[in-house]
Design a protein around this motif. Sequence first.
Motif, PDB file in Angstrom:
ATOM      1  N   TRP A   1      19.207   6.015   2.776  1.00 32.84           N
ATOM      2  CA  TRP A   1      19.822   7.318   2.548  1.00 32.84           C
ATOM      3  C   TRP A   1      21.214   7.213   1.929  1.00 32.84           C
ATOM      4  O   TRP A   1      21.888   8.234   1.734  1.00 32.84           O
ATOM      5  N   GLU A   2      21.662   6.013   1.605  1.00 30.02           N
ATOM      6  CA  GLU A   2      22.975   5.867   0.981  1.00 30.02           C
ATOM      7  C   GLU A   2      23.011   6.608  -0.356  1.00 30.02           C
ATOM      8  O   GLU A   2      22.120   6.430  -1.196  1.00 30.02           O
ATOM      9  N   PRO A   3      24.035   7.437  -0.593  1.00 25.64           N
ATOM     10  CA  PRO A   3      24.145   8.125  -1.883  1.00 25.64           C
ATOM     11  C   PRO A   3      24.440   7.114  -3.000  1.00 25.64           C
ATOM     12  O   PRO A   3      25.522   6.531  -3.053  1.00 25.64           O
ATOM     13  N   LEU A   4      23.472   6.886  -3.858  1.00 32.78           N
ATOM     14  CA  LEU A   4      23.617   5.965  -4.978  1.00 32.78           C
ATOM     15  C   LEU A   4      23.151   6.659  -6.247  1.00 32.78           C
ATOM     16  O   LEU A   4      22.223   7.485  -6.212  1.00 32.78           O
ATOM     17  N   PRO A   5      23.762   6.351  -7.392  1.00 32.67           N
ATOM     18  CA  PRO A   5      23.459   7.070  -8.634  1.00 32.67           C
ATOM     19  C   PRO A   5      21.995   7.022  -9.059  1.00 32.67           C
ATOM     20  O   PRO A   5      21.498   7.968  -9.673  1.00 32.67           O
ATOM     21  N   HIS A   6      21.278   5.929  -8.738  1.00 32.54           N
ATOM     22  CA  HIS A   6      19.916   5.787  -9.244  1.00 32.54           C
ATOM     23  C   HIS A   6      18.850   6.360  -8.308  1.00 32.54           C
ATOM     24  O   HIS A   6      17.674   6.405  -8.666  1.00 32.54           O
ATOM     25  N   VAL A   7      19.239   6.806  -7.127  1.00 34.02           N
ATOM     26  CA  VAL A   7      18.264   7.248  -6.125  1.00 34.02           C
ATOM     27  C   VAL A   7      17.928   8.719  -6.333  1.00 34.02           C
ATOM     28  O   VAL A   7      18.799   9.587  -6.255  1.00 34.02           O
ATOM     29  N   ILE A  63       0.837  -1.198   0.000  1.00 37.12           N
ATOM     30  CA  ILE A  63       0.000   0.000   0.000  1.00 37.12           C
ATOM     31  C   ILE A  63       0.877   1.255   0.000  1.00 37.12           C
ATOM     32  O   ILE A  63       0.613   2.228  -0.718  1.00 37.12           O
ATOM     33  N   GLY A  64       1.940   1.202   0.795  1.00 38.63           N
ATOM     34  CA  GLY A  64       2.872   2.329   0.817  1.00 38.63           C
ATOM     35  C   GLY A  64       3.545   2.528  -0.531  1.00 38.63           C
ATOM     36  O   GLY A  64       3.716   3.657  -0.995  1.00 38.63           O
ATOM     37  N   GLN A  65       3.916   1.422  -1.186  1.00 43.88           N
ATOM     38  CA  GLN A  65       4.553   1.504  -2.499  1.00 43.88           C
ATOM     39  C   GLN A  65       3.610   2.134  -3.527  1.00 43.88           C
ATOM     40  O   GLN A  65       4.031   2.944  -4.351  1.00 43.88           O
ATOM     41  N   LEU A  66       2.348   1.747  -3.472  1.00 41.23           N
ATOM     42  CA  LEU A  66       1.374   2.292  -4.422  1.00 41.23           C
ATOM     43  C   LEU A  66       1.135   3.778  -4.192  1.00 41.23           C
ATOM     44  O   LEU A  66       0.668   4.482  -5.099  1.00 41.23           O
ATOM     45  N   SER A  67       1.454   4.257  -2.984  1.00 42.72           N
ATOM     46  CA  SER A  67       1.255   5.667  -2.663  1.00 42.72           C
ATOM     47  C   SER A  67       2.444   6.526  -3.082  1.00 42.72           C
ATOM     48  O   SER A  67       2.357   7.761  -3.067  1.00 42.72           O
ATOM     49  N   ILE A  68       3.559   5.874  -3.422  1.00 42.32           N
ATOM     50  CA  ILE A  68       4.761   6.605  -3.801  1.00 42.32           C
ATOM     51  C   ILE A  68       4.645   7.061  -5.253  1.00 42.32           C
ATOM     52  O   ILE A  68       4.360   6.247  -6.142  1.00 42.32           O
ATOM     53  N   PRO A  69       4.866   8.336  -5.540  1.00 43.02           N
ATOM     54  CA  PRO A  69       4.818   8.814  -6.928  1.00 43.02           C
ATOM     55  C   PRO A  69       5.837   8.083  -7.794  1.00 43.02           C
ATOM     56  O   PRO A  69       6.966   7.829  -7.356  1.00 43.02           O
ATOM     57  N   ASP A  83      12.965  10.049  -3.444  1.00 46.64           N
ATOM     58  CA  ASP A  83      12.993   8.678  -2.924  1.00 46.64           C
ATOM     59  C   ASP A  83      13.583   8.617  -1.517  1.00 46.64           C
ATOM     60  O   ASP A  83      13.266   7.705  -0.751  1.00 46.64           O
ATOM     61  N   ARG A  84      14.420   9.581  -1.175  1.00 47.23           N
ATOM     62  CA  ARG A  84      15.035   9.596   0.155  1.00 47.23           C
ATOM     63  C   ARG A  84      14.029   9.974   1.236  1.00 47.23           C
ATOM     64  O   ARG A  84      14.320   9.864   2.429  1.00 47.23           O
ATOM     65  N   VAL A  85      12.865  10.427   0.804  1.00 49.46           N
ATOM     66  CA  VAL A  85      11.789  10.768   1.732  1.00 49.46           C
ATOM     67  C   VAL A  85      10.684   9.726   1.688  1.00 49.46           C
ATOM     68  O   VAL A  85      10.254   9.209   2.725  1.00 49.46           O
ATOM     69  N   THR A  86      10.238   9.388   0.480  1.00 47.58           N
ATOM     70  CA  THR A  86       9.076   8.511   0.342  1.00 47.58           C
ATOM     71  C   THR A  86       9.366   7.075   0.760  1.00 47.58           C
ATOM     72  O   THR A  86       8.546   6.453   1.461  1.00 47.58           O
ATOM     73  N   TYR A  87      10.507   6.536   0.356  1.00 47.36           N
ATOM     74  CA  TYR A  87      10.803   5.140   0.679  1.00 47.36           C
ATOM     75  C   TYR A  87      11.045   4.927   2.174  1.00 47.36           C
ATOM     76  O   TYR A  87      10.553   3.940   2.737  1.00 47.36           O
TER      77      TYR A  87
END
Length: 269
Positions: free
Chosen positions: A94-100, A20-26, A104-108
């Motif tokens: 919160w790990e700095p990764l190229p694809h993030v 449900i949380g995943q479906l709420s993420i833009p 996403d650092r807030v929603t996930y």
Amino acid sequence: MKNLLKLLFIGVITTVVRVIGQLSIPAGEQTVLQPSVFAQNGTMPLAFTVYGVLAYSFIAALFLLIRNQMGGNRILQGLKYGIACCVIWIAYLWEPLPHVAPLDRVTYPIADSLALLVMGLLLGWLLAKPGRSANRPIKRKKQNFFLPIFAITGCFLAARLVQYLYFDIYSAFDYTTTQTLLWALLTGFAVACVTAWLYQYIGSISRIKTALVLGGLLFGVDLALFNFFMPLVFDADIPDLILRTVIDILAVTLGCLTFSNKQGAPERG
């Protein structure tokens, strides 16, 4: 068998909350990693659900390692374990990764934390042991956690430097060096604080067993299950993922060797 069914139930409910949380993420866009095979053939929802149930059930099962030593309100027992898991997951998210992406650092973290908190509440309700009598409190010798926290933080940071400089793991180290090193330092400290808290509840065992339970099970299994959510979504480099997971676990386990031998049987007042 009863506990197994309870753990599976907790895994199912936690997975439902996470979905449900995943479906709420833009929906975001990134061009660094390709979609996983599951995303390409349309089976990702099924794969995510099955893996989620198993992963959350295993993480919930780790609570059984500490519940006998915990006191107080049953719901709070489970909730505190859920919060401990949240700290680890948020730190890694919160790990700095190229694809993030920044969003996403807030929603996930919000979506994952909500699921883990629900897991904790269910653990307290279904599996926590009743609190000890207020008239017979458990007294334990005071422990100095400065050395273990310093050691675990240092081992984690050193292990990450080895991974970045010698194994060239997937990271943003080359172009966000300072940010990446700061993340490693803070994550190591967060992991150290969580393991120091968990140490109080693992029973009377030797120094080596203490390190294995804390670093290899309570931290290690949690981290491994967290990391392998990634290949469900992206075409991740599996050997790289295994390498970073194993080295992080070994580093934390090594740091956990600095915890003193368990203080013997609890003294009752």
